[in-house]
Design an enzyme around this catalytic site. Structure first.
Site, mmCIF file in Angstrom:
data_model
loop_
_atom_site.group_PDB
_atom_site.id
_atom_site.type_symbol
_atom_site.label_atom_id
_atom_site.label_comp_id
_atom_site.label_asym_id
_atom_site.label_seq_id
_atom_site.Cartn_x
_atom_site.Cartn_y
_atom_site.Cartn_z
ATOM 1 N N ASN A 9 0.891 -1.059 0.058
ATOM 2 C CA ASN A 9 0.111 0.067 -0.106
ATOM 3 C C ASN A 9 0.935 1.243 0.052
ATOM 4 O O ASN A 9 1.521 1.564 1.100
ATOM 5 C CB ASN A 9 -0.796 -0.143 1.245
ATOM 6 C CG ASN A 9 -1.706 1.280 1.449
ATOM 7 O OD1 ASN A 9 -1.786 1.918 0.405
ATOM 8 N ND2 ASN A 9 -2.407 1.515 2.574
ATOM 9 N N LYS A 11 0.052 4.106 -0.372
ATOM 10 C CA LYS A 11 -0.531 5.401 0.344
ATOM 11 C C LYS A 11 -0.327 6.835 -0.659
ATOM 12 O O LYS A 11 -0.495 6.456 -1.700
ATOM 13 C CB LYS A 11 -0.012 5.717 1.714
ATOM 14 C CG LYS A 11 0.019 4.598 2.486
ATOM 15 C CD LYS A 11 0.054 4.561 3.825
ATOM 16 C CE LYS A 11 0.233 3.481 4.778
ATOM 17 N NZ LYS A 11 0.367 3.622 6.240
ATOM 18 N N HIS A 95 -9.580 1.289 4.996
ATOM 19 C CA HIS A 95 -8.144 1.358 5.636
ATOM 20 C C HIS A 95 -8.470 2.391 6.923
ATOM 21 O O HIS A 95 -9.206 3.116 6.844
ATOM 22 C CB HIS A 95 -7.106 2.083 4.740
ATOM 23 C CG HIS A 95 -5.610 1.835 5.324
ATOM 24 N ND1 HIS A 95 -5.189 2.718 6.212
ATOM 25 C CD2 HIS A 95 -4.663 1.032 5.136
ATOM 26 C CE1 HIS A 95 -3.961 2.350 6.532
ATOM 27 N NE2 HIS A 95 -3.646 1.535 5.700
ATOM 28 N N GLU A 97 -6.541 4.801 7.972
ATOM 29 C CA GLU A 97 -6.447 6.077 7.776
ATOM 30 C C GLU A 97 -7.687 6.577 6.973
ATOM 31 O O GLU A 97 -7.933 7.813 7.336
ATOM 32 C CB GLU A 97 -5.328 6.228 6.713
ATOM 33 C CG GLU A 97 -4.083 6.002 7.747
ATOM 34 C CD GLU A 97 -2.847 5.481 6.812
ATOM 35 O OE1 GLU A 97 -2.718 5.606 5.390
ATOM 36 O OE2 GLU A 97 -1.948 4.848 7.322
ATOM 37 N N GLU A 167 -5.396 -5.216 10.562
ATOM 38 C CA GLU A 167 -4.285 -3.976 10.720
ATOM 39 C C GLU A 167 -4.209 -3.463 12.310
ATOM 40 O O GLU A 167 -5.177 -2.279 12.331
ATOM 41 C CB GLU A 167 -4.303 -3.066 9.667
ATOM 42 C CG GLU A 167 -3.904 -3.746 8.290
ATOM 43 C CD GLU A 167 -3.365 -2.605 7.343
ATOM 44 O OE1 GLU A 167 -2.185 -2.878 6.959
ATOM 45 O OE2 GLU A 167 -4.134 -1.450 7.155
ATOM 46 N N GLY A 173 2.719 2.056 10.729
ATOM 47 C CA GLY A 173 3.694 3.127 10.445
ATOM 48 C C GLY A 173 4.340 3.562 11.893
ATOM 49 O O GLY A 173 4.873 4.695 11.767
ATOM 50 N N SER A 213 3.625 -2.470 10.267
ATOM 51 C CA SER A 213 5.142 -2.371 10.146
ATOM 52 C C SER A 213 5.690 -3.635 10.006
ATOM 53 O O SER A 213 6.831 -4.189 10.303
ATOM 54 C CB SER A 213 5.325 -1.985 11.686
ATOM 55 O OG SER A 213 5.069 -0.829 11.968
#
Ligand code: PEP
Length: 252
Positions: A9, A11, A95, A97, A167, A173, A213
């Site tokens: 991904n 992003k 996702h 985010e 996730e 991240g 990660s």
């Protein structure tokens, strides 16, 4: 039994020229990897050029988001048909985010999932808990709600095409990965929930990726877990060499 699936991904990273350079390098470095499904999810602007660069290869192109309506007055949005029309075969939905910064809810996630399936685009449904939820012992109830609501009215025939990406938000991240045991515990929970919803045989077919990660150093042990069927990779997918190492993990 379940074929591993690993998706990068990207992003909001990479111009079109950078994206093409990255997939060209990646394509060249994963020619030996035969037993893993490998995808990349560039930003919308690079999808078409990346699909072109990957033509004739086994790597597939994934979109990072879509709208649930087929067309209309939705400025700035992209439909499922627009994505399949340029060579996307899968789409990331929900996702964290998107949930956190763009107000996506289980209800909008469900609408997108149904629209993707109707348009022959295979979805990767992202779910995950925050650190507060984990520390408050709410991980399983949060995930159960995300799975039940996200998959509302998704028929069994379509479910086999859905990949679930677990996730944990605290691991995205941050450099903090769930331990293989933590990942396995949650993946087994998700699979048993799918068993309740769709029956054991179908639940055993659904692939559940881990994301948070993931890197070349931890993929190996994560993939030894029986219910971990692949990975959704952010930061470490932005360099061809690190992503190539991840998809080349050795099976135990
Ligand atoms: C992701 O964005 O889905 C992700 C898992 O990111 P990272 O690998 O950078 O934690």
């Amino acid at each position: 039994m379940r074929r591993p699936i690993i998706v990068g991904n990207w992003k909001m990273h990479k111009t079109t020229a950078e994206a093409v350079a990255l997939v060209n390098a990646l394509r060249a470095s994963v020619t030996q990897v035969q037993d893993v499904d490998i995808g990349v999810a560039p930003p919308f602007t690079a999808l078409m050029a990346v699909a072109e660069a990957l033509r004739g290869s086994r790597l597939f192109v994934v979109a990072q988001n879509m709208h649930w309506e087929p067309q209309g007055a939705f400025t700035g949005e992209i439909s499922a048909a627009m994505l399949t029309g340029i060579g996307c075969t899968r789409v990331i939905i929900g996702h964290s985010e998107r949930r956190q910064y763009f107000a996506e809810t289980d209800a909008t996630v469900n609408k997108k999932l149904r629209a993707a399936l109707n348009a022959q685009l295979d979805p990767l449904l992202c779910i995950g808990e925050t650190l507060d939820q984990r520390e408050g012992n709410a991980t399983f109830s949060v995930l159960e709600q995300q799975v039940r609501h996200g998959l509302a009215d998704i028929a069994a025939e379509s479910m086999a095409r859905v990949v679930i990406a677990y996730e944990p938000i605290w691991a995205i991240g941050t450099g903090k990965t769930a331990t293989p045991t933590q990942a396995q515990e949650v993946h087994a929970f998700i699979r048993s929930l799918l068993g309740e919803l769709y029956g054991k045989a179908l639940a055993d077919e659904v692939r559940i990726q881990y994301g948070g990660s993931v890197n070349a150093g931890n993929i190996q042990t994560l993939m030894t877990q029986p219910d971990v069927d692949g990975a959704l990779v952010g930061g470490a997918s932005l360099e061809a060499s690190s992503f190539a190492q991840i998809v080349s993990f050795q099976r135990g």
